[in-house]
Write a protein that holds these residues in place. Structure first.
Motif, PDB file in Angstrom:
ATOM      1  N   ALA A   1       0.755  -1.218  -0.040  1.00 14.28           N
ATOM      2  CA  ALA A   1       0.099  -0.036   0.069  1.00 14.28           C
ATOM      3  C   ALA A   1       0.923   1.317  -0.136  1.00 14.28           C
ATOM      4  O   ALA A   1       1.898   1.140   0.639  1.00 14.28           O
ATOM      5  N   VAL A   2       0.362   2.285  -0.864  1.00 17.87           N
ATOM      6  CA  VAL A   2       1.239   3.506  -1.024  1.00 17.87           C
ATOM      7  C   VAL A   2       1.067   4.171   0.253  1.00 17.87           C
ATOM      8  O   VAL A   2      -0.128   4.593   0.819  1.00 17.87           O
ATOM      9  N   MET A   3       1.929   4.625   1.383  1.00 22.23           N
ATOM     10  CA  MET A   3       1.746   5.347   2.591  1.00 22.23           C
ATOM     11  C   MET A   3       2.655   6.437   2.358  1.00 22.23           C
ATOM     12  O   MET A   3       3.842   6.624   2.020  1.00 22.23           O
ATOM     13  N   ASP A   4       2.071   7.660   2.522  1.00 21.25           N
ATOM     14  CA  ASP A   4       2.692   8.824   2.430  1.00 21.25           C
ATOM     15  C   ASP A   4       2.968   9.502   3.748  1.00 21.25           C
ATOM     16  O   ASP A   4       2.825  10.749   3.720  1.00 21.25           O
ATOM     17  N   SER A   5       2.606   9.183   4.872  1.00 16.54           N
ATOM     18  CA  SER A   5       2.576   9.957   6.085  1.00 16.54           C
ATOM     19  C   SER A   5       4.118   9.390   6.850  1.00 16.54           C
ATOM     20  O   SER A   5       4.089   8.105   7.175  1.00 16.54           O
TER      21      SER A   5
ATOM     22  N   GLY B   1      14.941   7.530  -2.478  1.00 15.10           N
ATOM     23  CA  GLY B   1      14.469   7.520  -3.828  1.00 15.10           C
ATOM     24  C   GLY B   1      13.744   6.146  -4.286  1.00 15.10           C
ATOM     25  O   GLY B   1      12.913   6.373  -5.104  1.00 15.10           O
ATOM     26  N   ASN B   2      14.140   5.085  -3.976  1.00 17.11           N
ATOM     27  CA  ASN B   2      13.391   3.801  -4.446  1.00 17.11           C
ATOM     28  C   ASN B   2      12.168   3.721  -3.402  1.00 17.11           C
ATOM     29  O   ASN B   2      11.852   4.393  -2.653  1.00 17.11           O
ATOM     30  N   ARG B   3      11.501   2.463  -3.917  1.00 22.99           N
ATOM     31  CA  ARG B   3      10.282   2.439  -3.166  1.00 22.99           C
ATOM     32  C   ARG B   3      10.419   0.959  -2.712  1.00 22.99           C
ATOM     33  O   ARG B   3      11.099   0.085  -3.244  1.00 22.99           O
ATOM     34  N   LEU B   4       9.599   0.417  -1.975  1.00 14.64           N
ATOM     35  CA  LEU B   4       9.476  -0.665  -1.156  1.00 14.64           C
ATOM     36  C   LEU B   4       9.318  -1.803  -2.459  1.00 14.64           C
ATOM     37  O   LEU B   4       9.858  -3.067  -2.385  1.00 14.64           O
ATOM     38  N   GLY B   5       8.475  -1.413  -3.412  1.00  9.94           N
ATOM     39  CA  GLY B   5       8.213  -2.476  -4.435  1.00  9.94           C
ATOM     40  C   GLY B   5       9.447  -2.750  -5.106  1.00  9.94           C
ATOM     41  O   GLY B   5       9.800  -3.888  -5.639  1.00  9.94           O
ATOM     42  N   ASP B   6      10.605  -2.192  -5.355  1.00 15.54           N
ATOM     43  CA  ASP B   6      11.953  -2.285  -5.716  1.00 15.54           C
ATOM     44  C   ASP B   6      12.450  -3.564  -4.953  1.00 15.54           C
ATOM     45  O   ASP B   6      13.124  -4.249  -5.593  1.00 15.54           O
ATOM     46  N   ILE B   7      12.403  -3.391  -3.673  1.00 17.15           N
ATOM     47  CA  ILE B   7      13.117  -4.509  -2.890  1.00 17.15           C
ATOM     48  C   ILE B   7      12.126  -5.804  -3.131  1.00 17.15           C
ATOM     49  O   ILE B   7      12.718  -6.765  -3.362  1.00 17.15           O
ATOM     50  N   ALA B   8      10.849  -5.642  -3.094  1.00 20.86           N
ATOM     51  CA  ALA B   8      10.192  -6.917  -3.060  1.00 20.86           C
ATOM     52  C   ALA B   8      10.226  -7.507  -4.722  1.00 20.86           C
ATOM     53  O   ALA B   8      10.352  -8.722  -4.789  1.00 20.86           O
ATOM     54  N   HIS B   9      10.511  -6.519  -5.740  1.00 18.73           N
ATOM     55  CA  HIS B   9      10.590  -7.132  -7.073  1.00 18.73           C
ATOM     56  C   HIS B   9      12.065  -7.837  -6.982  1.00 18.73           C
ATOM     57  O   HIS B   9      12.209  -8.846  -7.899  1.00 18.73           O
TER      58      HIS B   9
ATOM     59  N   ARG C   1       5.710  -5.394  -7.577  1.00 15.24           N
ATOM     60  CA  ARG C   1       6.045  -4.352  -8.612  1.00 15.24           C
ATOM     61  C   ARG C   1       7.200  -3.426  -8.297  1.00 15.24           C
ATOM     62  O   ARG C   1       6.796  -2.479  -7.423  1.00 15.24           O
ATOM     63  N   PRO C   2       8.187  -3.085  -9.084  1.00 14.84           N
ATOM     64  CA  PRO C   2       9.053  -1.831  -9.129  1.00 14.84           C
ATOM     65  C   PRO C   2       8.172  -0.871  -9.184  1.00 14.84           C
ATOM     66  O   PRO C   2       7.379  -0.544  -9.973  1.00 14.84           O
ATOM     67  N   GLY C   3       8.752   0.144  -8.335  1.00 19.03           N
ATOM     68  CA  GLY C   3       8.205   1.567  -8.366  1.00 19.03           C
ATOM     69  C   GLY C   3       6.961   1.755  -7.684  1.00 19.03           C
ATOM     70  O   GLY C   3       6.249   2.743  -7.780  1.00 19.03           O
ATOM     71  N   THR C   4       6.370   0.746  -6.579  1.00 19.16           N
ATOM     72  CA  THR C   4       5.202   0.822  -6.046  1.00 19.16           C
ATOM     73  C   THR C   4       5.612   0.931  -4.490  1.00 19.16           C
ATOM     74  O   THR C   4       6.669   0.440  -4.053  1.00 19.16           O
ATOM     75  N   GLY C   5       4.589   1.134  -3.657  1.00 19.54           N
ATOM     76  CA  GLY C   5       4.836   1.290  -2.480  1.00 19.54           C
ATOM     77  C   GLY C   5       5.494   2.509  -1.814  1.00 19.54           C
ATOM     78  O   GLY C   5       5.674   3.432  -2.622  1.00 19.54           O
ATOM     79  N   PRO C   6       5.745   2.584  -0.502  1.00 17.24           N
ATOM     80  CA  PRO C   6       6.128   3.945  -0.060  1.00 17.24           C
ATOM     81  C   PRO C   6       7.710   4.180  -0.292  1.00 17.24           C
ATOM     82  O   PRO C   6       8.386   3.311  -0.621  1.00 17.24           O
ATOM     83  N   GLU C   7       7.841   5.382  -0.399  1.00 16.93           N
ATOM     84  CA  GLU C   7       9.143   5.910  -0.980  1.00 16.93           C
ATOM     85  C   GLU C   7      10.120   5.693   0.238  1.00 16.93           C
ATOM     86  O   GLU C   7       9.753   5.746   1.313  1.00 16.93           O
ATOM     87  N   LEU C   8      11.566   5.283  -0.126  1.00 21.35           N
ATOM     88  CA  LEU C   8      12.429   5.183   1.039  1.00 21.35           C
ATOM     89  C   LEU C   8      13.041   6.439   1.111  1.00 21.35           C
ATOM     90  O   LEU C   8      13.673   6.908   0.245  1.00 21.35           O
ATOM     91  N   ARG C   9      13.023   6.798   2.326  1.00 20.69           N
ATOM     92  CA  ARG C   9      13.649   8.127   3.004  1.00 20.69           C
ATOM     93  C   ARG C   9      14.709   8.007   3.910  1.00 20.69           C
ATOM     94  O   ARG C   9      14.547   6.895   4.742  1.00 20.69           O
TER      95      ARG C   9
END
Length: 293
Positions: A17-21, A175-183, A220-228
Protein backbone atom coordinates in the motif's frame (compact mmCIF):
# COMPACT_ATOMS: atom_id res chain seq x y z
CA UNK A 1 10.68 -11.80 13.84
CA UNK A 2 6.97 -12.45 14.44
CA UNK A 3 6.15 -10.72 11.18
CA UNK A 4 2.82 -9.34 10.03
CA UNK A 5 0.03 -7.24 11.48
CA UNK A 6 -2.12 -9.68 13.51
CA UNK A 7 0.72 -11.74 14.85
CA UNK A 8 -1.11 -13.73 17.51
CA UNK A 9 -3.21 -15.29 14.76
CA UNK A 10 -0.45 -14.91 12.15
CA UNK A 11 -3.01 -14.94 9.37
CA UNK A 12 -3.02 -11.53 7.73
CA UNK A 13 -1.61 -11.46 4.19
CA UNK A 14 0.71 -8.50 3.69
CA UNK A 15 -0.04 -6.10 0.88
CA UNK A 16 1.73 -3.27 -0.88
CA UNK A 17 0.00 0.00 0.00
CA UNK A 18 1.27 3.45 -0.82
CA UNK A 19 1.79 5.23 2.49
CA UNK A 20 2.67 8.89 2.43
CA UNK A 21 2.63 9.62 6.16
CA UNK A 22 6.13 10.22 7.53
CA UNK A 23 7.13 11.68 10.88
CA UNK A 24 10.56 12.76 12.16
CA UNK A 25 11.49 11.26 15.52
CA UNK A 26 13.81 13.15 17.82
CA UNK A 27 15.70 11.73 20.76
CA UNK A 28 13.35 11.61 23.74
CA UNK A 29 10.14 11.63 21.69
CA UNK A 30 7.41 9.20 22.68
CA UNK A 31 6.99 6.74 19.82
CA UNK A 32 3.76 4.84 19.23
CA UNK A 33 2.41 2.58 16.51
CA UNK A 34 0.22 5.11 14.72
CA UNK A 35 0.51 4.11 11.07
CA UNK A 36 3.12 6.74 10.23
CA UNK A 37 6.56 5.81 8.91
CA UNK A 38 9.15 7.00 11.41
CA UNK A 39 12.31 8.82 10.31
CA UNK A 40 15.02 8.57 12.95
CA UNK A 41 18.15 10.68 13.42
CA UNK A 42 21.75 9.94 14.52
CA UNK A 43 20.68 8.82 18.00
CA UNK A 44 18.40 6.26 16.46
CA UNK A 45 21.13 4.91 14.22
CA UNK A 46 23.45 4.54 17.21
CA UNK A 47 20.79 2.74 19.23
CA UNK A 48 20.02 0.36 16.38
CA UNK A 49 23.70 -0.39 15.81
CA UNK A 50 24.07 -1.55 19.40
CA UNK A 51 20.88 -3.62 19.42
CA UNK A 52 21.65 -5.08 16.01
CA UNK A 53 25.17 -6.02 16.99
CA UNK A 54 23.93 -7.86 20.08
CA UNK A 55 21.42 -9.76 17.92
CA UNK A 56 24.14 -10.74 15.44
CA UNK A 57 26.52 -11.77 18.21
CA UNK A 58 23.87 -14.09 19.64
CA UNK A 59 23.41 -15.82 16.28
CA UNK A 60 27.19 -16.09 15.87
CA UNK A 61 27.47 -17.76 19.29
CA UNK A 62 24.80 -20.34 18.40
CA UNK A 63 26.85 -21.91 15.60
CA UNK A 64 28.49 -24.67 17.71
CA UNK A 65 25.20 -25.43 19.47
CA UNK A 66 23.10 -26.11 16.35
CA UNK A 67 23.91 -29.77 15.93
CA UNK A 68 22.12 -33.14 15.98
CA UNK A 69 20.76 -34.07 19.39
CA UNK A 70 20.28 -30.54 20.71
CA UNK A 71 16.73 -29.48 21.53
CA UNK A 72 15.22 -26.21 20.38
CA UNK A 73 14.43 -25.46 24.01
CA UNK A 74 18.13 -25.61 24.87
CA UNK A 75 18.88 -23.13 22.09
CA UNK A 76 16.14 -20.83 23.40
CA UNK A 77 17.77 -20.94 26.85
CA UNK A 78 21.09 -19.85 25.33
CA UNK A 79 19.41 -16.98 23.48
CA UNK A 80 17.71 -15.77 26.64
CA UNK A 81 20.91 -15.91 28.72
CA UNK A 82 22.99 -14.13 26.08
CA UNK A 83 20.36 -11.43 25.66
CA UNK A 84 20.21 -10.76 29.39
CA UNK A 85 24.01 -10.93 29.76
CA UNK A 86 24.27 -8.38 26.94
CA UNK A 87 22.11 -5.91 28.85
CA UNK A 88 18.93 -6.50 26.89
CA UNK A 89 15.71 -8.45 27.17
CA UNK A 90 14.15 -10.77 24.56
CA UNK A 91 11.46 -8.69 22.86
CA UNK A 92 9.43 -11.83 22.09
CA UNK A 93 9.20 -12.96 25.72
CA UNK A 94 5.61 -12.15 26.68
CA UNK A 95 4.84 -10.49 23.34
CA UNK A 96 1.14 -11.13 22.63
CA UNK A 97 1.32 -14.16 24.89
CA UNK A 98 4.44 -15.68 23.32
CA UNK A 99 6.48 -17.40 26.06
CA UNK A 100 9.93 -17.88 24.50
CA UNK A 101 13.02 -15.82 23.75
CA UNK A 102 13.29 -16.62 20.04
CA UNK A 103 11.59 -18.46 17.20
CA UNK A 104 13.12 -21.65 15.78
CA UNK A 105 11.69 -22.92 12.49
CA UNK A 106 12.78 -26.30 11.12
CA UNK A 107 12.48 -27.64 7.57
CA UNK A 108 8.86 -27.02 6.40
CA UNK A 109 8.15 -24.50 9.17
CA UNK A 110 8.06 -21.10 7.48
CA UNK A 111 8.29 -18.91 10.59
CA UNK A 112 7.33 -18.56 14.27
CA UNK A 113 8.38 -22.08 15.25
CA UNK A 114 8.07 -22.45 19.05
CA UNK A 115 11.13 -23.76 20.94
CA UNK A 116 10.60 -26.85 23.08
CA UNK A 117 11.62 -30.49 23.41
CA UNK A 118 12.04 -31.12 19.67
CA UNK A 119 15.51 -32.47 18.89
CA UNK A 120 17.51 -31.32 15.88
CA UNK A 121 18.34 -34.11 13.44
CA UNK A 122 21.03 -34.67 10.84
CA UNK A 123 19.95 -33.03 7.57
CA UNK A 124 17.67 -30.40 9.11
CA UNK A 125 17.69 -26.78 7.98
CA UNK A 126 16.85 -24.37 10.78
CA UNK A 127 15.97 -20.69 11.01
CA UNK A 128 16.67 -18.98 14.33
CA UNK A 129 15.08 -15.56 14.78
CA UNK A 130 16.12 -13.30 17.66
CA UNK A 131 15.16 -9.80 18.76
CA UNK A 132 17.00 -8.34 21.74
CA UNK A 133 15.51 -5.12 23.09
CA UNK A 134 18.49 -3.04 24.19
CA UNK A 135 18.09 0.43 25.71
CA UNK A 136 14.71 0.76 24.01
CA UNK A 137 15.86 -0.34 20.53
CA UNK A 138 14.98 -3.58 18.73
CA UNK A 139 17.67 -5.61 16.97
CA UNK A 140 15.70 -8.07 14.82
CA UNK A 141 17.47 -10.69 12.71
CA UNK A 142 17.32 -14.33 11.66
CA UNK A 143 19.71 -16.72 10.03
CA UNK A 144 19.62 -20.23 8.58
CA UNK A 145 21.67 -23.06 10.06
CA UNK A 146 22.54 -26.43 8.53
CA UNK A 147 22.42 -29.44 10.86
CA UNK A 148 24.95 -32.11 9.96
CA UNK A 149 24.88 -33.47 6.42
CA UNK A 150 22.23 -31.45 4.59
CA UNK A 151 21.12 -32.53 1.09
CA UNK A 152 22.18 -30.40 -1.87
CA UNK A 153 18.57 -29.46 -2.67
CA UNK A 154 18.08 -27.95 0.77
CA UNK A 155 21.47 -26.23 0.73
CA UNK A 156 20.61 -24.60 -2.57
CA UNK A 157 17.34 -23.27 -1.17
CA UNK A 158 19.24 -21.69 1.71
CA UNK A 159 21.79 -20.14 -0.67
CA UNK A 160 19.13 -18.63 -2.95
CA UNK A 161 17.19 -17.27 0.02
CA UNK A 162 20.27 -15.44 1.29
CA UNK A 163 21.00 -14.15 -2.21
CA UNK A 164 17.41 -12.91 -2.45
CA UNK A 165 17.75 -11.02 0.85
CA UNK A 166 20.94 -9.30 -0.25
CA UNK A 167 19.52 -8.40 -3.67
CA UNK A 168 16.59 -6.83 -1.88
CA UNK A 169 18.90 -4.90 0.43
CA UNK A 170 20.80 -3.61 -2.62
CA UNK A 171 17.59 -1.81 -3.63
CA UNK A 172 17.23 -0.15 -0.23
CA UNK A 173 18.30 3.42 -0.97
CA UNK A 174 16.72 6.87 -0.96
CA UNK A 175 14.32 7.51 -3.82
CA UNK A 176 13.54 3.85 -4.41
CA UNK A 177 10.32 2.31 -3.20
CA UNK A 178 9.50 -0.78 -1.22
CA UNK A 179 8.27 -2.40 -4.43
CA UNK A 180 11.82 -2.27 -5.79
CA UNK A 181 13.00 -4.40 -2.86
CA UNK A 182 10.09 -6.81 -3.29
CA UNK A 183 10.65 -7.16 -7.03
CA UNK A 184 14.36 -7.93 -6.62
CA UNK A 185 13.60 -10.68 -4.11
CA UNK A 186 10.73 -12.18 -6.07
CA UNK A 187 12.58 -12.15 -9.40
CA UNK A 188 15.60 -13.99 -8.02
CA UNK A 189 13.62 -16.60 -6.10
CA UNK A 190 11.21 -17.33 -8.92
CA UNK A 191 14.08 -17.59 -11.38
CA UNK A 192 14.98 -20.71 -9.41
CA UNK A 193 11.32 -21.83 -9.45
CA UNK A 194 10.86 -21.26 -5.73
CA UNK A 195 7.74 -19.86 -4.09
CA UNK A 196 7.85 -16.50 -2.29
CA UNK A 197 5.64 -16.43 0.81
CA UNK A 198 3.05 -13.62 0.75
CA UNK A 199 1.33 -14.26 4.08
CA UNK A 200 4.12 -12.76 6.19
CA UNK A 201 6.32 -9.74 5.66
CA UNK A 202 8.99 -7.48 7.10
CA UNK A 203 8.13 -4.40 9.10
CA UNK A 204 9.25 -1.08 10.43
CA UNK A 205 11.00 -1.12 13.78
CA UNK A 206 13.12 0.98 16.11
CA UNK A 207 11.54 2.05 19.38
CA UNK A 208 8.50 -0.03 18.39
CA UNK A 209 8.89 -3.77 17.69
CA UNK A 210 6.50 -3.90 14.72
CA UNK A 211 5.71 -0.61 13.02
CA UNK A 212 4.91 0.88 9.63
CA UNK A 213 5.66 0.14 6.88
CA UNK A 214 4.88 -3.45 5.96
CA UNK A 215 7.74 -4.77 3.83
CA UNK A 216 6.49 -7.40 1.40
CA UNK A 217 8.81 -9.68 -0.56
CA UNK A 218 6.92 -9.92 -3.85
CA UNK A 219 5.74 -6.94 -5.82
CA UNK A 220 6.14 -4.50 -8.67
CA UNK A 221 9.03 -2.03 -8.96
CA UNK A 222 8.16 1.60 -8.44
CA UNK A 223 5.27 0.84 -6.07
CA UNK A 224 4.81 1.28 -2.34
CA UNK A 225 6.17 3.86 0.07
CA UNK A 226 9.21 5.89 -0.95
CA UNK A 227 12.41 5.09 0.91
CA UNK A 228 13.71 8.10 2.84
CA UNK A 229 16.77 8.58 5.08
CA UNK A 230 16.02 7.61 8.66
CA UNK A 231 13.60 4.76 7.88
CA UNK A 232 14.28 1.60 9.88
CA UNK A 233 12.77 -1.72 8.81
CA UNK A 234 13.39 -5.43 8.39
CA UNK A 235 13.70 -7.37 5.17
CA UNK A 236 13.05 -11.07 5.82
CA UNK A 237 12.08 -13.13 2.77
CA UNK A 238 10.60 -16.57 3.34
CA UNK A 239 11.25 -18.78 0.30
CA UNK A 240 9.75 -22.23 -0.28
CA UNK A 241 11.00 -25.01 -2.54
CA UNK A 242 7.36 -25.61 -3.47
CA UNK A 243 4.32 -23.39 -3.55
CA UNK A 244 4.18 -20.15 -1.53
CA UNK A 245 1.05 -21.15 0.39
CA UNK A 246 1.23 -21.49 4.17
CA UNK A 247 -1.06 -22.40 7.05
CA UNK A 248 -0.90 -21.65 10.77
CA UNK A 249 -1.11 -24.54 13.22
CA UNK A 250 -3.50 -24.76 16.13
CA UNK A 251 -0.94 -23.20 18.51
CA UNK A 252 -1.69 -19.88 16.80
CA UNK A 253 1.95 -19.22 15.94
CA UNK A 254 3.68 -21.92 13.92
CA UNK A 255 3.35 -21.32 10.16
CA UNK A 256 4.14 -24.23 7.83
CA UNK A 257 4.13 -24.80 4.09
CA UNK A 258 0.83 -26.28 2.92
CA UNK A 259 2.59 -28.73 0.61
CA UNK A 260 5.14 -29.72 3.30
CA UNK A 261 7.99 -28.45 1.13
CA UNK A 262 11.12 -26.98 2.70
CA UNK A 263 11.22 -23.28 3.57
CA UNK A 264 14.12 -20.94 4.34
CA UNK A 265 14.42 -17.38 5.64
CA UNK A 266 17.05 -14.74 6.38
CA UNK A 267 16.38 -11.40 8.03
CA UNK A 268 18.28 -8.16 8.55
CA UNK A 269 17.31 -4.90 10.20
CA UNK A 270 18.42 -1.92 8.14
CA UNK A 271 18.34 1.87 8.17
CA UNK A 272 18.09 4.07 5.08
CA UNK A 273 21.00 6.52 4.88
CA UNK A 274 21.61 9.52 2.63
CA UNK A 275 23.22 7.35 -0.07
CA UNK A 276 22.08 3.78 0.60
CA UNK A 277 21.43 1.75 3.70
CA UNK A 278 23.15 0.45 6.81
CA UNK A 279 22.71 -3.17 7.90
CA UNK A 280 22.45 -3.11 11.68
CA UNK A 281 22.46 -6.89 12.14
CA UNK A 282 25.46 -7.92 10.05
CA UNK A 283 27.59 -10.65 11.64
CA UNK A 284 30.68 -9.04 13.24
CA UNK A 285 32.67 -12.22 12.58
CA UNK A 286 31.64 -12.82 8.97
CA UNK A 287 29.14 -15.60 9.67
CA UNK A 288 26.63 -14.20 7.21
CA UNK A 289 25.27 -17.45 5.75
CA UNK A 290 26.09 -21.16 6.10
CA UNK A 291 28.29 -23.09 6.04
CA UNK A 292 29.80 -21.36 9.08
CA UNK A 293 32.87 -23.58 9.46
Amino acid sequence: MLSGSRLAKAALACYMAVMDSYVNVKDGDTVTRNGAIKLYGPDGFEGMRKAGRLAAEILDALVPHVRPGVTTGEIDDIVRKMTLDGGGVPATLGYRGYTHSCCISINHVVCHGIPGPKTLKDGDIVNIDVTPLLDGWHGDTSRMFLVGNVPIKARRLVEVTYESLMLGIAQAKPGNRLGDIAHAIQSHAEKHRYGVVRDFCGHGLGRVFHDAPEVVHAGRPGTGPELRPGMFFTIEPMINIGRPDVKVLDDGWTAVTRDRSLSAQFEHSIGITEDGCEIFTQSPTGLHAPPYA
